[in-house]
Design a protein around this motif. Structure first.
Motif, PDB file in Angstrom:
ATOM      1  N   GLN A 126       0.810  -1.220   0.000  1.00 49.58           N
ATOM      2  CA  GLN A 126       0.000   0.000   0.000  1.00 49.58           C
ATOM      3  C   GLN A 126       0.837   1.260   0.000  1.00 49.58           C
ATOM      4  N   ARG A 127       1.829   1.238   0.818  1.00 52.89           N
ATOM      5  CA  ARG A 127       2.689   2.391   1.010  1.00 52.89           C
ATOM      6  C   ARG A 127       3.350   2.866  -0.278  1.00 52.89           C
ATOM      7  N   ALA A 161       1.806  -9.382  15.377  1.00 56.23           N
ATOM      8  CA  ALA A 161       1.306  -8.019  15.202  1.00 56.23           C
ATOM      9  C   ALA A 161      -0.176  -8.041  14.843  1.00 56.23           C
ATOM     10  N   LEU A 209      -3.340  -6.465  16.868  1.00 51.57           N
ATOM     11  CA  LEU A 209      -4.276  -5.544  16.222  1.00 51.57           C
ATOM     12  C   LEU A 209      -5.714  -6.041  16.369  1.00 51.57           C
ATOM     13  N   GLU A 222     -11.214  -7.826   8.808  1.00 51.80           N
ATOM     14  CA  GLU A 222     -11.265  -8.730   7.656  1.00 51.80           C
ATOM     15  C   GLU A 222      -9.912  -8.821   6.958  1.00 51.80           C
ATOM     16  N   ARG A 223      -9.298  -7.675   6.778  1.00 53.98           N
ATOM     17  CA  ARG A 223      -7.962  -7.668   6.159  1.00 53.98           C
ATOM     18  C   ARG A 223      -7.078  -6.667   6.876  1.00 53.98           C
ATOM     19  N   THR A 224      -5.807  -6.950   6.943  1.00 50.54           N
ATOM     20  CA  THR A 224      -4.893  -6.020   7.612  1.00 50.54           C
ATOM     21  C   THR A 224      -3.787  -5.576   6.663  1.00 50.54           C
ATOM     22  N   THR A 225      -3.301  -4.390   6.910  1.00 47.27           N
ATOM     23  CA  THR A 225      -2.157  -3.846   6.193  1.00 47.27           C
ATOM     24  C   THR A 225      -1.122  -3.536   7.260  1.00 47.27           C
ATOM     25  N   ILE A 226      -0.023  -4.277   7.254  1.00 46.22           N
ATOM     26  CA  ILE A 226       1.019  -4.052   8.251  1.00 46.22           C
ATOM     27  C   ILE A 226       2.336  -3.875   7.524  1.00 46.22           C
ATOM     28  N   GLU A 227       2.825  -2.647   7.518  1.00 44.26           N
ATOM     29  CA  GLU A 227       4.032  -2.343   6.770  1.00 44.26           C
ATOM     30  C   GLU A 227       4.977  -1.481   7.603  1.00 44.26           C
ATOM     31  N   ALA A 228       6.264  -1.701   7.430  1.00 44.30           N
ATOM     32  CA  ALA A 228       7.251  -0.866   8.114  1.00 44.30           C
ATOM     33  C   ALA A 228       8.180  -0.255   7.074  1.00 44.30           C
TER      34      ALA A 228
END
Lengths: 174, 174
Positions: A104-105, A140, A144, A156-162
């Motif tokens: 996404q980022r 993580a 959440l 339902e869906r996750t976005t986990i970004e670093a």
DNA sequence: CTTGACCTGTTATGATATTACATTCATAGA
DNA sequence: TCTATGAATGTAATATCATAACAGGTCAAG
């Protein structure tokens, strides 16, 4: 600047894990992923067509996130259609099949290195060399979901970004 | 469809927490946040100009994520400039000052409800009513950093977002 | 060998975001 | 008070990301 014009990944560096940052036999990692992709799609009755296969190959070759238009420009030079939907549709297919992920980022896409494993991925994006590594986000994501549950929210869906610096770029920067 | 054309938030529903989903005294929540924003920027020597203040007000009024062009269209109708940079610059300022957040998943912006509190936010995005709630992501972020550390990756910024159904929409759907 | 589902190519357009530069505004220092 | 200066704003132009709609081709089941 398009994503493809960004600085290419430096693959040299200390081996430390099975992540993209680490030095590894990339040719093997790619062909292996491709073979698994063929098997997975065949098992599901999904069609791994030439464009789709080629897009996956492109993502695997790079080992970083590519924008849809980056992918498209390569497809054009290989005789495929040259309009955005050609790239977007193939990428969408790969994401649906769990063979690639959307970052996404970056508004970009990266091949999945754990296809078929039913995993909760987090992405570690190096702001310097733009390599994207897929890390395990089980803990993580659980945290959440716990927090979401307190609010009565159904995840339902996750976005986990670093965003940050990969091991190689940390070394070079120092 | 632009973000502003999406279904508006239904604010009715059972009170359960201090999150955006819950029924709350929104007028108070807004004026309070605005007052804190004024204090915080003044303390930092940053300038809370008319456009910036108005953009923050707009985000606070909505209590959901708005696209830059949604914000822009409102500014235009109030006599501000009508080119994209007008909105993007004000939003960028608010994000820098910690008064608003960017929601990656939506390419949109939401007012921060914990301005000045030094928090690690996660966002709970309802796919039905599009309300965005800010939840605490301390635990999730810690888990992500632990995983990143195993790869030698230095985390600088995180994006932690969940898509799903808010309590109100779960009820309505059932 | 037909039919129907799916895939691909193409046109057109919409949505999001930035660069560059001119102008105006606020304020600190002369 | 009057500038000089940096910050903020207005505007034009353009870059970048993404999708809708439809025509035509491919392929496998019946």
């Amino acid at each position: 600047m398009t994503v493809s014009e960004q600085k290419a990944t430096d693959r040299a560096g200390p081996a430390a894990s099975d992540l993209a940052f680490a030095h590894h036999d990339h040719a093997h990692c790619s062909t292996d992923a491709l073979a698994r992709a063929e098997a997975l799609t065949a098992a599901k009755g999904a069609r791994m067509t030439p464009v789709r296969r080629r897009v996956l190959e492109i993502l695997l070759e790079e080992h970083r996130a590519l924008g849809a238009y980056d992918v498209l420009s390569r497809l054009v030079s290989e005789g495929f259609g040259n309009q955005p939907p050609v790239a977007y549709r193939a990428l969408e297919f790969l994401v649906e099949q769990g063979l690639a992920h959307r970052i996404q980022r970056l508004n970009a896409f990266a091949a999945c290195v754990h296809a078929g494993e039913d995993h909760a991925p987090a992405f570690l994006i190096c702001r310097d060399c733009h390599t994207v590594a897929e890390a395990e986000a089980g803990a993580a994501r659980a945290a959440l979901e716990t927090e979401a549950a307190r609010a009565g929210f159904l995840v339902e869906r996750t976005t986990i970004e670093a965003m940050g610096l990969c091991p190689n770029c940390r070394t070079h920067a120092a």
